[in-house]
Design a protein around this motif. Structure first.
Motif, PDB file in Angstrom:
ATOM      1  N   THR A  17      18.680 -13.666  -7.825  1.00 51.81           N
ATOM      2  CA  THR A  17      19.847 -14.340  -8.555  1.00 51.81           C
ATOM      3  C   THR A  17      19.746 -13.840 -10.225  1.00 51.81           C
ATOM      4  OG1 THR A  17      19.805 -16.195  -6.891  1.00 51.81           O
ATOM      5  CG2 THR A  17      21.067 -16.425  -9.121  1.00 51.81           C
ATOM      6  N   LYS A  18      18.566 -13.853 -10.697  1.00 52.03           N
ATOM      7  CA  LYS A  18      18.482 -13.562 -12.036  1.00 52.03           C
ATOM      8  C   LYS A  18      18.878 -12.237 -12.177  1.00 52.03           C
ATOM      9  CE  LYS A  18      15.144 -14.076 -15.994  1.00 52.03           C
ATOM     10  NZ  LYS A  18      13.878 -14.400 -16.375  1.00 52.03           N
ATOM     11  N   ASP A  19      18.068 -11.536 -11.659  1.00 51.69           N
ATOM     12  CA  ASP A  19      18.487  -9.936 -11.415  1.00 51.69           C
ATOM     13  C   ASP A  19      19.988  -9.742 -11.637  1.00 51.69           C
ATOM     14  OD1 ASP A  19      16.016  -9.691 -11.651  1.00 51.69           O
ATOM     15  OD2 ASP A  19      15.556  -8.904 -10.055  1.00 51.69           O
ATOM     16  N   MET A  20      20.778 -10.502 -10.729  1.00 51.79           N
ATOM     17  CA  MET A  20      22.190 -10.290 -10.459  1.00 51.79           C
ATOM     18  C   MET A  20      23.016 -10.416 -11.774  1.00 51.79           C
ATOM     19  SD  MET A  20      24.510  -8.842  -8.837  1.00 51.79           S
ATOM     20  CE  MET A  20      24.286  -8.692  -7.068  1.00 51.79           C
ATOM     21  N   LEU A  52      25.260  -7.936 -14.205  1.00 47.96           N
ATOM     22  CA  LEU A  52      26.540  -8.402 -14.337  1.00 47.96           C
ATOM     23  C   LEU A  52      26.690  -8.466 -15.822  1.00 47.96           C
ATOM     24  CD1 LEU A  52      27.490 -10.585 -11.373  1.00 47.96           C
ATOM     25  CD2 LEU A  52      28.403  -8.282 -11.559  1.00 47.96           C
ATOM     26  N   LYS A  53      26.120  -9.166 -16.541  1.00 50.18           N
ATOM     27  CA  LYS A  53      26.135  -9.086 -18.033  1.00 50.18           C
ATOM     28  C   LYS A  53      26.041  -8.137 -18.713  1.00 50.18           C
ATOM     29  CE  LYS A  53      26.924 -12.619 -20.160  1.00 50.18           C
ATOM     30  NZ  LYS A  53      28.276 -12.893 -20.521  1.00 50.18           N
ATOM     31  N   ARG A  54      25.375  -7.195 -18.236  1.00 45.27           N
ATOM     32  CA  ARG A  54      24.847  -5.635 -19.141  1.00 45.27           C
ATOM     33  C   ARG A  54      26.156  -4.908 -19.012  1.00 45.27           C
ATOM     34  NH1 ARG A  54      19.560  -5.730 -16.946  1.00 45.27           N
ATOM     35  NH2 ARG A  54      20.090  -4.634 -14.838  1.00 45.27           N
ATOM     36  N   LEU A  55      27.272  -5.293 -18.037  1.00 44.18           N
ATOM     37  CA  LEU A  55      28.561  -4.544 -17.897  1.00 44.18           C
ATOM     38  C   LEU A  55      29.496  -5.103 -18.991  1.00 44.18           C
ATOM     39  CD1 LEU A  55      29.098  -4.618 -14.135  1.00 44.18           C
ATOM     40  CD2 LEU A  55      28.403  -2.824 -15.345  1.00 44.18           C
ATOM     41  N   GLY A  56      29.072  -6.098 -19.603  1.00 42.11           N
ATOM     42  CA  GLY A  56      30.142  -6.954 -20.727  1.00 42.11           C
ATOM     43  C   GLY A  56      30.920  -7.626 -20.277  1.00 42.11           C
ATOM     44  N   ALA A  84      29.998 -16.452  -2.662  1.00 42.24           N
ATOM     45  CA  ALA A  84      28.482 -16.431  -2.642  1.00 42.24           C
ATOM     46  C   ALA A  84      28.223 -15.065  -1.791  1.00 42.24           C
ATOM     47  CB  ALA A  84      28.057 -17.532  -2.087  1.00 42.24           C
ATOM     48  N   VAL A  85      29.021 -14.684  -0.710  1.00 40.66           N
ATOM     49  CA  VAL A  85      28.757 -13.708   0.182  1.00 40.66           C
ATOM     50  C   VAL A  85      28.924 -12.593  -0.884  1.00 40.66           C
ATOM     51  CG1 VAL A  85      29.507 -12.304   2.071  1.00 40.66           C
ATOM     52  CG2 VAL A  85      29.535 -14.633   2.142  1.00 40.66           C
ATOM     53  N   GLN A  86      29.718 -12.347  -1.435  1.00 45.70           N
ATOM     54  CA  GLN A  86      29.778 -10.968  -2.528  1.00 45.70           C
ATOM     55  C   GLN A  86      28.837 -11.017  -3.532  1.00 45.70           C
ATOM     56  OE1 GLN A  86      34.272 -12.087  -3.407  1.00 45.70           O
ATOM     57  NE2 GLN A  86      34.427 -10.015  -3.905  1.00 45.70           N
ATOM     58  N   PHE A  87      28.532 -12.293  -4.027  1.00 47.65           N
ATOM     59  CA  PHE A  87      27.497 -12.312  -5.280  1.00 47.65           C
ATOM     60  C   PHE A  87      26.019 -11.789  -4.637  1.00 47.65           C
ATOM     61  CE2 PHE A  87      23.966 -14.336  -7.700  1.00 47.65           C
ATOM     62  CZ  PHE A  87      24.439 -13.957  -8.924  1.00 47.65           C
ATOM     63  N   GLY A  88      25.957 -12.095  -3.149  1.00 46.23           N
ATOM     64  CA  GLY A  88      24.577 -11.865  -2.618  1.00 46.23           C
ATOM     65  C   GLY A  88      24.499 -10.262  -2.158  1.00 46.23           C
ATOM     66  N   ASN A  89      25.484  -9.452  -2.385  1.00 42.95           N
ATOM     67  CA  ASN A  89      25.567  -8.075  -2.082  1.00 42.95           C
ATOM     68  C   ASN A  89      25.082  -7.406  -3.321  1.00 42.95           C
ATOM     69  OD1 ASN A  89      26.259  -5.441  -1.483  1.00 42.95           O
ATOM     70  ND2 ASN A  89      28.214  -5.890  -0.412  1.00 42.95           N
ATOM     71  N   ALA A  90      24.055  -6.556  -3.169  1.00 41.15           N
ATOM     72  CA  ALA A  90      23.487  -5.743  -4.251  1.00 41.15           C
ATOM     73  C   ALA A  90      24.365  -4.632  -5.059  1.00 41.15           C
ATOM     74  CB  ALA A  90      22.123  -5.135  -3.600  1.00 41.15           C
ATOM     75  N   ASP A  91      25.537  -4.427  -4.294  1.00 45.68           N
ATOM     76  CA  ASP A  91      26.490  -3.446  -4.657  1.00 45.68           C
ATOM     77  C   ASP A  91      27.328  -3.973  -5.731  1.00 45.68           C
ATOM     78  OD1 ASP A  91      25.222  -1.346  -3.485  1.00 45.68           O
ATOM     79  OD2 ASP A  91      26.387  -1.596  -1.633  1.00 45.68           O
ATOM     80  N   LEU A  92      27.434  -5.412  -5.899  1.00 45.35           N
ATOM     81  CA  LEU A  92      28.607  -6.195  -6.640  1.00 45.35           C
ATOM     82  C   LEU A  92      28.606  -5.562  -7.863  1.00 45.35           C
ATOM     83  CD1 LEU A  92      30.598  -8.393  -6.938  1.00 45.35           C
ATOM     84  CD2 LEU A  92      28.823  -9.806  -7.460  1.00 45.35           C
ATOM     85  N   GLU A 112      28.470 -23.023  -7.362  1.00 47.51           N
ATOM     86  CA  GLU A 112      26.967 -23.177  -7.656  1.00 47.51           C
ATOM     87  C   GLU A 112      26.206 -22.728  -6.410  1.00 47.51           C
ATOM     88  OE1 GLU A 112      26.727 -27.409  -9.947  1.00 47.51           O
ATOM     89  OE2 GLU A 112      27.738 -27.417  -7.972  1.00 47.51           O
ATOM     90  N   SER A 113      27.164 -22.275  -5.205  1.00 48.68           N
ATOM     91  CA  SER A 113      26.544 -21.901  -4.017  1.00 48.68           C
ATOM     92  C   SER A 113      25.796 -20.379  -4.206  1.00 48.68           C
ATOM     93  CB  SER A 113      27.596 -21.610  -2.799  1.00 48.68           C
ATOM     94  OG  SER A 113      28.426 -20.620  -3.444  1.00 48.68           O
ATOM     95  N   VAL A 114      26.009 -19.924  -5.424  1.00 45.33           N
ATOM     96  CA  VAL A 114      25.258 -18.516  -5.594  1.00 45.33           C
ATOM     97  C   VAL A 114      23.606 -18.872  -5.712  1.00 45.33           C
ATOM     98  CG1 VAL A 114      27.368 -17.698  -6.393  1.00 45.33           C
ATOM     99  CG2 VAL A 114      25.885 -18.544  -8.028  1.00 45.33           C
ATOM    100  N   PHE A 115      23.478 -19.889  -6.309  1.00 44.82           N
ATOM    101  CA  PHE A 115      22.071 -20.349  -6.372  1.00 44.82           C
ATOM    102  C   PHE A 115      21.364 -20.630  -5.180  1.00 44.82           C
ATOM    103  CE2 PHE A 115      24.382 -21.244 -10.366  1.00 44.82           C
ATOM    104  CZ  PHE A 115      23.799 -20.495 -11.204  1.00 44.82           C
TER     105      PHE A 115
END
Length: 741
Positions: A476-479, A483-487, A434-442, A466-469
């Motif tokens: 969260t939605k933007d992240m 990520l999905k745009r990367l394929g 969750a810490v990594q997911f919260g980083n805008a640079d992921l 589920e902690s990423v929510f």
């Protein structure tokens, strides 16, 4: 009765005496002075009272008498002490020490600002009215005592203000729970009293997991509201069982008097974790946190306040180190564990820079064809001195030491690099915290890892919990979209353990749902609801177009169950443990894409393998033995020859833990025993007894009263002579004996 009318005539003897003494009370006051005194009383600035030599009231201001619900005429003649309620308990709680009124009157002492509660009958219902009274004993010219003269005033408002000030000093202004000062004071008082009464008291310490993220993403007002809701949930769970306090920040403490049953405490801790982990609604936003709980019990784990708090703190630290969202009982080994954790943190920093870490890969197998479809990468640490260090030990430390982002980035880059070298076009899954997911640079980190390795994006899958929510839904939605745009693909890991709403699944772009192994484990047992839960998860995933993975499958009956319920992929030891890159390459190069199921036919209660010295008690003899495995219902021991079936034994497991058992299997020096009372989880990967030898019992046998030290205890024997030992003991702990076996 105004002072000006104090000389009113009375027809009875008591009135005559009152008139006579009244002249002494008033003295030679002129009319103007009497008027001033009457006005003073009428203004309720203060009142006057007087008694005779027998402490009977002979005068009381009319306004003062009205507070008793009577006229002054009805009060005159009563004992002064009868008009007030003795309330020593409250005085002691508020830290006031004063002589009671009856004592002062009998001793003919002066009375100065004595706080008393009036016995006001039904006049004010439950309202308390407090006075401050002062008075001096009076003597005639010959030294004869003839009563008291005194004053009084209403201090109810002042006392309520003082009580509120005192309450604020003892309670947390945000949550209304007791604060650290009050909890320490209460615990000290309880332990002191319980030590004398030989009673027990449990202490729970808990703090909130991921609370900082709520503050950072939703703001401090949201964090304050969250703390209030947590306090309310704790009050609903604990109820009248104990007292709850907030020590500061996101730390809470619960005092539970007269509970030492670790089974009951474990159930309570599990309920606390479950309820606190349910989602919170805060100003329209949704927050998810968790909690970890440490438990210590007096007198077993400590008999003094600092000792017990320290034990509960160590247990909490161990619970957080076990992966969070867990509870842990204190044990003497945790002191060494705390030192080890500090050392692991230091060594982990070196491991990242010195290439001591490596990745192993566990296959995800098609439930029908048993062919491998992808691999999940798991980080492993081969310490140069300690050997293999469990991820369960160092991953939580990495999170606490702010190393998880650096560790996660290394894992991502290495996994992409190694997967790109596989000769077969299989996917690789990487866990993201969750810490990594919260980083805008992921997204940038992922993009760089893909480009550097040359791995096709569709082969990379990020596993999220589920902690990423927990954060802001829009962020969260933007992240997710980035990520999905990367394929790449996304998987929801440990589904069902976060106690969260299913609402996020409507918009979260997951490709896969992984059914947590806690639902697989025990699903084949009678009267277990896990199978129904798995069915519901599979149906939900199918409706949302997601693939399901059953994690932790180990037995054939579990494999048949989850396959029959519709799980598409299987992950677990029944097919393969995680293997190093070299072994993966070897299998793939040789075309071994199909795995055979290998495991026990049926799931059984987990048994912990070990080589641990224990004591075995039979009748009045104690033997030394070795325990080779342990489960909740029984154990396998070695070291005593030819013990008949059905023999009753007591296993001394150390730390005051005695387990009564019966021999169910016996072959030479080896016995299989069944416990009379099943063991319980210690909150981690171990087992413990519900109850322990009481330090009070040990003290009665001659040991000093203290918390239970580690090791075994030779209980005192009766005065009767010992019978000869019935069994022959063999030393299986020596190197020679171990090699021979």
């Amino acid at each position: 009765m105004a002072i000006g009318n104090f000389f009113s005539k009375r027809s009875d003897k008591r009135g005559t005496e009152a008139n006579a003494l009244g002249r002494d009370v008033i003295g030679k006051a002129d009319p103007r002075r009497l008027v001033l005194l009457d006005d003073f009383e009428a203004a309720d600035l203060g009142w006057f009272w007087a008694t005779d030599s027998q402490a009977r009231l002979i005068y009381l201001s009319d306004n003062a008498a009205a507070q008793f619900g009577h006229d002054a005429e009805q009060i005159i003649g009563r004992q002064l002490s009868e008009l007030f309620i003795l309330d020593r308990n409250e005085d002691e709680q508020e830290g006031r020490v004063q002589r009671p009124l009856p004592f002062l009157l009998r001793a003919r002492n002066s009375i100065s600002d004595l706080e008393v509660r009036i016995a006001n009958g039904e006049r004010y219902d439950d309202r308390e009215v407090w006075w401050s009274i002062s008075g001096k004993p009076q003597f005639d010219d010959e030294g004869n005592f003839f009563g008291y003269r005194g004053s009084a005033k209403d201090i109810t408002a002042v006392r309520e203000s003082q009580r509120e000030t005192g309450r604020l000093a003892q309670y947390d202004s945000l949550t209304g729970l007791a604060n650290r000062h009050r909890m320490t004071k209460r615990l000290t008082s309880i332990l002191t009293a319980y030590k004398a009464a030989k009673r027990s008291c449990a202490l729970m310490m808990l703090d909130l997991d991921r609370f900082k993220q709520v503050n950072d993403t939703l703001g401090h007002p949201a964090g304050d509201e969250l703390l209030k809701q947590v306090a309310q949930r704790l009050q609903r769970i604990i109820g009248g069982t104990g007292e709850i306090g907030r020590l500061g920040g996101d730390e809470f403490q619960v005092i539970l008097p007269d509970i030492e049953d670790r089974g009951r405490l474990g159930d309570l801790a599990a309920r606390v974790i479950q309820m606190v982990s349910q989602p919170y609604s805060i100003d329209g936003a949704r927050a998810i946190i968790g909690t970890s709980v440490g438990v210590a019990v007096a007198p077993f784990d400590g008999i003094e306040t600092e000792e017990l708090v320290s034990a509960a703190d160590l247990a909490l630290y161990a619970a957080k180190g076990g992966g969070r969202g867990q509870y842990r009982f204190y044990s003497s080994e945790l002191k060494d564990g705390a030192k080890l954790r500090r050392q692991i943190e230091e060594d982990l920093r070196d491991a990242l820079s010195q290439d001591q870490l490596e990745l192993h890969y566990q296959p995800l197998i098609d439930a029908r064809s048993h062919e491998v479809k992808s691999f999940e990468c798991l980080v492993r640490w081969n310490h140069p001195e300690r050997g293999w260090v469990s991820p369960g030990d160092f991953i939580p430390i990495a999170e606490e030491a702010n190393l998880i982002s650096a560790l996660g980035e290394w894992v991502l880059k290495q996994a992409c690099k190694e997967a790109a070298s596989w000769p077969v076009d299989l996917g690789v899954a990487v866990n993201v915290s969750a810490v990594q997911f919260g980083n805008a640079d992921l997204p940038l980190v992922v993009k760089n890892a893909l480009q550097a390795s040359g791995l096709a994006p569709y082969r990379l899958e990020l596993e999220l919990t589920e902690s990423v929510f927990i954060g802001d839904p829009a962020t969260t939605k933007d992240m997710f979209q980035s990520l999905k745009r990367l394929g790449i693909k996304l998987a929801l890991d440990d589904f069902g353990t976060g106690y969260s709403s299913l609402g996020y699944l409507k918009t979260a772009p997951f490709d896969k749902i992984k059914i947590d192994q806690s639902f697989v484990r025990g699903a084949t047992e009678p009267d277990n609801n896990n199978a129904a839960i798995i069915t519901a998860i599979v149906s939900l995933a199918n409706a949302l177009g997601m693939t399901t993975v059953a994690e932790g499958v180990e037995a054939v009956d579990e494999l048949e169950l989850v396959t029959g319920l519709g799980a598409k992929l299987i992950q677990g030891w029944i097919f393969s443990k995680a293997m190093p890159q070299a072994e993966v390459l070897e299998r793939l190069d040789s075309g071994q894409l199909k795995y055979e199921a290998h495991g026990p036919a049926k799931h059984r209660a987990d048994r912990i393998s070990m080589f641990r010295r224990i004591g075995v008690i039979h009748e009045d003899h104690r033997y030394e033995a070795v325990m080779r495995n342990l489960s909740k219902t029984g154990a396998r021991i070695e070291g005593i020859l030819d013990v008949p079936l059905g023999t009753d034994l007591v296993l001394d497991l150390g730390g005051g833990q005695l387990a009564v058992c019966k021999v169910r299997r016996s072959e030479g020096p080896e016995q299989g025993v069944e416990f009379e009372v099943p063991l319980i989880s210690d909150g981690a990967d171990g087992l413990c007894t519900r109850h322990r030898i009481s330090p009070y019992m040990l003290a009665a046998a001659g040991m000093p009263l203290a918390a239970l030290p580690p090791g075994h205890y030779q209980m005192p024997h009766s005065d009767r002579s010992k019978s000869p030992p019935r069994f022959l003991q063999i030393d299986l702990t020596s190197d020679k004996a171990r090699k021979e076996r």
